[in-house]
Design a protein around this motif. Sequence first.
Motif, short mmCIF file in Angstrom:
data_model
loop_
_atom_site.label_atom_id
_atom_site.label_comp_id
_atom_site.label_asym_id
_atom_site.label_seq_id
_atom_site.Cartn_x
_atom_site.Cartn_y
_atom_site.Cartn_z
N SER A 130 -3.96 -8.85 33.06
CA SER A 130 -4.68 -7.60 33.33
C SER A 130 -3.75 -6.40 33.18
O SER A 130 -4.11 -5.39 32.56
N ALA A 131 -2.54 -6.52 33.75
CA ALA A 131 -1.57 -5.42 33.63
C ALA A 131 -1.19 -5.20 32.18
O ALA A 131 -1.06 -4.07 31.71
N GLN A 132 -1.02 -6.29 31.46
CA GLN A 132 -0.64 -6.22 30.04
C GLN A 132 -1.73 -5.50 29.23
O GLN A 132 -1.44 -4.61 28.43
N VAL A 133 -2.97 -5.88 29.45
CA VAL A 133 -4.09 -5.30 28.71
C VAL A 133 -4.29 -3.82 29.06
O VAL A 133 -4.56 -3.00 28.18
N SER A 134 -4.11 -3.50 30.34
CA SER A 134 -4.35 -2.14 30.81
C SER A 134 -3.16 -1.22 30.62
O SER A 134 -3.27 -0.01 30.83
N GLY A 135 -2.01 -1.81 30.26
CA GLY A 135 -0.81 -1.00 30.10
C GLY A 135 -0.22 -0.57 31.42
O GLY A 135 0.49 0.44 31.50
N ASP A 136 -0.51 -1.33 32.49
CA ASP A 136 0.02 -1.01 33.81
C ASP A 136 1.44 -1.57 33.96
O ASP A 136 1.79 -2.58 33.34
N SER A 137 2.22 -0.94 34.83
CA SER A 137 3.64 -1.30 34.95
C SER A 137 3.94 -2.31 36.06
O SER A 137 5.08 -2.76 36.19
N TYR A 138 2.93 -2.67 36.86
CA TYR A 138 3.23 -3.56 37.98
C TYR A 138 3.63 -4.97 37.51
O TYR A 138 3.24 -5.43 36.45
N ARG A 139 4.43 -5.61 38.37
CA ARG A 139 4.89 -6.97 38.11
C ARG A 139 4.17 -7.94 39.03
O ARG A 139 3.68 -7.55 40.11
N VAL A 140 4.09 -9.19 38.63
CA VAL A 140 3.36 -10.22 39.40
C VAL A 140 4.31 -11.37 39.73
O VAL A 140 5.04 -11.86 38.86
N TYR A 141 4.27 -11.77 40.99
CA TYR A 141 5.13 -12.84 41.48
C TYR A 141 4.27 -13.91 42.14
O TYR A 141 3.29 -13.60 42.83
N THR A 142 4.61 -15.18 41.94
CA THR A 142 3.88 -16.25 42.60
C THR A 142 4.84 -17.33 43.05
O THR A 142 5.81 -17.66 42.35
N LEU A 143 4.60 -17.86 44.25
CA LEU A 143 5.46 -18.89 44.84
C LEU A 143 4.74 -20.22 44.88
O LEU A 143 3.65 -20.33 45.45
N LEU A 144 5.35 -21.22 44.25
CA LEU A 144 4.78 -22.57 44.20
C LEU A 144 5.67 -23.55 44.96
O LEU A 144 6.88 -23.35 45.07
N LYS A 165 3.09 -14.08 26.38
CA LYS A 165 4.40 -13.41 26.50
C LYS A 165 4.46 -12.51 27.75
O LYS A 165 4.86 -11.34 27.69
N LEU A 166 4.10 -13.08 28.89
CA LEU A 166 3.99 -12.31 30.12
C LEU A 166 5.35 -12.09 30.78
O LEU A 166 5.72 -12.76 31.75
N ASP A 167 6.09 -11.12 30.27
CA ASP A 167 7.39 -10.84 30.86
C ASP A 167 7.29 -10.03 32.16
O ASP A 167 8.31 -9.69 32.76
N ASN A 168 6.06 -9.76 32.59
CA ASN A 168 5.83 -9.13 33.89
C ASN A 168 5.50 -10.17 34.96
O ASN A 168 5.12 -9.82 36.08
N LEU A 169 5.66 -11.45 34.63
CA LEU A 169 5.35 -12.54 35.56
C LEU A 169 6.61 -13.31 35.96
O LEU A 169 7.40 -13.69 35.10
N VAL A 170 6.77 -13.53 37.26
CA VAL A 170 7.87 -14.36 37.77
C VAL A 170 7.28 -15.47 38.62
O VAL A 170 6.60 -15.21 39.63
N VAL A 171 7.51 -16.71 38.19
CA VAL A 171 7.08 -17.89 38.93
C VAL A 171 8.28 -18.42 39.71
O VAL A 171 9.34 -18.65 39.15
#
Length: 278
Positions: A130-144, A165-171
């Motif tokens: 969603s951030a990628q498509v909208s051009g938003d700068s927020y980053r996304v983090y998820t804990l597994l 190519k989601l370089d705004n995502l940290v798993v």
Amino acid sequence: MNKLELMKTANEIRKGIVTAVYSAKSGHPGGSLSAADIYTYLYFEELNIDSEDPKKADRDRFVLSKGHTSPGLYSTLAYRGFFPVEDLKTFRHTGSYLQGHPDMKHIPGVDMSSGSLGQGISAAVGMAISAQVSGDSYRVYTLLGDGELQEGQVWEASMLAAHRKLDNLVVIVDNNNLQIDGAVDEVNSPYPIDKKFEAFNFHVINIDGNDFDEIDAAFKEARTVKGRPTAIIAKTIKGKGVSFMEDQASWHGAAPNEEQYKVAMEDLEKVGEALCQK
């Protein structure tokens, strides 16, 4: 925050975890305690968030994919100012907004309701797209959790994350090597975890997830990665900070009795006293 302040904060968060589970007479302390340092770094150092404006549009998003370790998230949110620390004592009580799993409709600071293992990372991938498509700068983090990697949905989501190519995502994987039935490598081994994520075209960083220097370096490195998502494999100790809980699968989903609660809080008080002398 400097390293010492982060360590002190993490210790307070661990006290909150133990208090919440003890008050509820149920819950999941082991995996909450193992990830307490990661929670602390995320909410007090890494994330662009505001406890006064939990829904601000440009905030970074966090999804707790291993939703059963909600005591860790709740304690962190409380100490970060999203709601009163005293409310941790209502955890899992009838009528409390602090349910057994995170609830985005009722808990300030929770971006995604979660609990069913494997689904949280999928939601996080969706947010990152969603951030990628909208051009938003927020980053996304998820804990597994590492046992959660046994869910096929984790790898479906990972495949899409790399494809987009989601370089705004940290798993982040909390690799404490224990799940409800015992050691993860004995139940259904996910190892080698790093090589699997590398095969899905993630940038992979291996760290000691209970060491703030390594945590700090990993998240800073993740910000430099372009064109693909990052996976931080954090080796941790289940039940970290409480002597009788450390590295014990039996404390995956059990609550301490009154005597055990006192011992646990004494353990954490000693850690706090030692940190104050540094």
